[in-house]
Design a protein around this motif. Sequence first.
Motif, PDB file in Angstrom:
ATOM      1  N   VAL A   7       0.290  -1.671   0.068  1.00  0.00           N
ATOM      2  CA  VAL A   7       0.305   0.091  -0.215  1.00  0.00           C
ATOM      3  C   VAL A   7       0.825   1.272  -0.315  1.00  0.00           C
ATOM      4  N   VAL A   8       1.707   0.806   1.033  1.00  0.00           N
ATOM      5  CA  VAL A   8       2.677   2.635   0.416  1.00  0.00           C
ATOM      6  C   VAL A   8       3.603   2.294  -0.252  1.00  0.00           C
ATOM      7  N   GLU A   9       4.216   1.404  -0.753  1.00  0.00           N
ATOM      8  CA  GLU A   9       5.489   1.069  -1.983  1.00  0.00           C
ATOM      9  C   GLU A   9       5.028   0.825  -3.033  1.00  0.00           C
ATOM     10  N   TRP A  10       3.885   0.602  -3.728  1.00  0.00           N
ATOM     11  CA  TRP A  10       3.741   0.469  -4.877  1.00  0.00           C
ATOM     12  C   TRP A  10       3.545   2.060  -5.501  1.00  0.00           C
ATOM     13  N   PRO A  11       2.199   2.765  -4.610  1.00  0.00           N
ATOM     14  CA  PRO A  11       2.027   4.015  -4.875  1.00  0.00           C
ATOM     15  C   PRO A  11       3.462   4.963  -5.196  1.00  0.00           C
ATOM     16  N   LEU A  12       4.686   5.139  -4.134  1.00  0.00           N
ATOM     17  CA  LEU A  12       5.614   5.366  -4.037  1.00  0.00           C
ATOM     18  C   LEU A  12       6.643   4.832  -5.224  1.00  0.00           C
ATOM     19  N   GLY A  13       6.505   4.018  -5.820  1.00  0.00           N
ATOM     20  CA  GLY A  13       7.332   2.822  -6.746  1.00  0.00           C
ATOM     21  C   GLY A  13       7.651   3.732  -8.416  1.00  0.00           C
ATOM     22  N   ALA A  14       5.547   3.727  -7.720  1.00  0.00           N
ATOM     23  CA  ALA A  14       5.128   4.174  -9.089  1.00  0.00           C
ATOM     24  C   ALA A  14       6.166   5.467 -10.100  1.00  0.00           C
ATOM     25  N   VAL A  15       5.178   6.712  -8.961  1.00  0.00           N
ATOM     26  CA  VAL A  15       6.244   7.769  -9.275  1.00  0.00           C
ATOM     27  C   VAL A  15       7.285   8.012  -9.257  1.00  0.00           C
ATOM     28  N   VAL A  16       8.361   6.611  -8.609  1.00  0.00           N
ATOM     29  CA  VAL A  16       9.917   6.960  -8.638  1.00  0.00           C
ATOM     30  C   VAL A  16      10.557   6.315 -10.109  1.00  0.00           C
ATOM     31  N   PHE A  17       9.178   5.422 -10.593  1.00  0.00           N
ATOM     32  CA  PHE A  17       9.277   4.849 -12.444  1.00  0.00           C
ATOM     33  C   PHE A  17       9.303   5.833 -13.100  1.00  0.00           C
ATOM     34  N   LEU A  18       8.750   6.849 -13.255  1.00  0.00           N
ATOM     35  CA  LEU A  18       8.542   7.282 -14.006  1.00  0.00           C
ATOM     36  C   LEU A  18      10.068   8.687 -14.888  1.00  0.00           C
ATOM     37  N   PHE A  19      10.723   8.442 -12.948  1.00  0.00           N
ATOM     38  CA  PHE A  19      12.164   9.400 -13.387  1.00  0.00           C
ATOM     39  C   PHE A  19      13.799   8.184 -13.949  1.00  0.00           C
ATOM     40  N   LYS A  20      13.579   7.228 -12.952  1.00  0.00           N
ATOM     41  CA  LYS A  20      14.249   6.268 -12.654  1.00  0.00           C
ATOM     42  C   LYS A  20      13.802   4.806 -12.499  1.00  0.00           C
ATOM     43  N   ARG A  21      13.638   4.483 -14.026  1.00  0.00           N
ATOM     44  CA  ARG A  21      12.601   3.310 -14.016  1.00  0.00           C
ATOM     45  C   ARG A  21      13.159   1.587 -13.306  1.00  0.00           C
ATOM     46  N   PRO A  22      14.715   1.391 -13.178  1.00  0.00           N
ATOM     47  CA  PRO A  22      15.347   1.030 -12.647  1.00  0.00           C
ATOM     48  C   PRO A  22      15.174   0.763 -10.753  1.00  0.00           C
ATOM     49  N   LYS A  23      14.870   1.875 -10.384  1.00  0.00           N
ATOM     50  CA  LYS A  23      14.864   2.179  -8.487  1.00  0.00           C
ATOM     51  C   LYS A  23      13.261   1.827  -8.524  1.00  0.00           C
ATOM     52  N   GLY A  24      12.577   2.495  -9.586  1.00  0.00           N
ATOM     53  CA  GLY A  24      10.921   2.268  -9.261  1.00  0.00           C
ATOM     54  C   GLY A  24      10.793   1.245  -9.721  1.00  0.00           C
ATOM     55  N   ARG A  25      11.385  -0.104 -10.180  1.00  0.00           N
ATOM     56  CA  ARG A  25      11.110  -1.006 -10.763  1.00  0.00           C
ATOM     57  C   ARG A  25      11.661  -2.129  -9.010  1.00  0.00           C
ATOM     58  N   ARG A  26      12.440  -1.732  -8.248  1.00  0.00           N
ATOM     59  CA  ARG A  26      13.098  -2.278  -7.344  1.00  0.00           C
ATOM     60  C   ARG A  26      11.924  -1.820  -6.186  1.00  0.00           C
ATOM     61  N   ILE A  27      11.475  -0.675  -5.781  1.00  0.00           N
ATOM     62  CA  ILE A  27      10.505  -0.607  -5.226  1.00  0.00           C
ATOM     63  C   ILE A  27       9.281  -1.382  -4.689  1.00  0.00           C
ATOM     64  N   MET A  28       8.889  -1.414  -6.358  1.00  0.00           N
ATOM     65  CA  MET A  28       7.318  -1.758  -6.326  1.00  0.00           C
ATOM     66  C   MET A  28       7.391  -3.183  -6.254  1.00  0.00           C
ATOM     67  N   GLY A  29       8.921  -4.236  -6.531  1.00  0.00           N
ATOM     68  CA  GLY A  29       8.983  -5.494  -5.853  1.00  0.00           C
ATOM     69  C   GLY A  29       9.689  -5.636  -4.805  1.00  0.00           C
ATOM     70  N   HIS A  30       9.868  -5.289  -3.674  1.00  0.00           N
ATOM     71  CA  HIS A  30      10.512  -4.590  -2.305  1.00  0.00           C
ATOM     72  C   HIS A  30       9.804  -5.567  -1.967  1.00  0.00           C
ATOM     73  N   PRO A  31       8.078  -5.336  -1.636  1.00  0.00           N
ATOM     74  CA  PRO A  31       7.359  -6.677  -0.514  1.00  0.00           C
ATOM     75  C   PRO A  31       7.240  -7.430  -1.228  1.00  0.00           C
ATOM     76  N   ALA A  32       7.611  -8.293  -2.460  1.00  0.00           N
ATOM     77  CA  ALA A  32       7.279  -9.096  -2.628  1.00  0.00           C
ATOM     78  C   ALA A  32       8.623  -9.832  -2.883  1.00  0.00           C
ATOM     79  N   THR A  33       9.990  -9.635  -3.032  1.00  0.00           N
ATOM     80  CA  THR A  33      10.939  -9.787  -3.016  1.00  0.00           C
ATOM     81  C   THR A  33      11.562  -9.602  -1.283  1.00  0.00           C
ATOM     82  N   VAL A  34      11.195  -9.158  -0.603  1.00  0.00           N
ATOM     83  CA  VAL A  34      11.705  -9.077   1.052  1.00  0.00           C
ATOM     84  C   VAL A  34      11.011  -9.414   2.014  1.00  0.00           C
ATOM     85  N   VAL A  35       9.999  -8.306   1.905  1.00  0.00           N
ATOM     86  CA  VAL A  35       9.186  -8.536   3.309  1.00  0.00           C
ATOM     87  C   VAL A  35       8.156  -9.880   3.467  1.00  0.00           C
TER      88      VAL A  35
END
Length: 74
Positions: free
Chosen positions: A36-64
């Motif tokens: 709920v927190v990281e996907w909207p944040l990752g979507a905003v970051v994805f607009l400017f830095k795609r690899p970092k945005g993808r890492r942020i959006m994938g964090h719940p599934a890969t780490v949490v």
Amino acid sequence: MTCVPICIQCGTTSNPCRCKVLGPTLGFLAFAAAAVVEWPLGAVVFLFKRPKGRRIMGHPATVVYPRVIHAIPI
């Protein structure tokens, strides 16, 4: 009527009954809270830095989710 998500993982070797209920259920709830927190944040970051945005959006599934599941053996 409210519905509580219950996740069951069978075939594990981390406990004698070879099934886990508490770990996957709490893992799912932690995953949902982080998403709920990281996907909207990752979507905003994805607009400017795609690899970092993808890492942020994938964090719940890969780490949490994996950390919570492996921390609780039942």
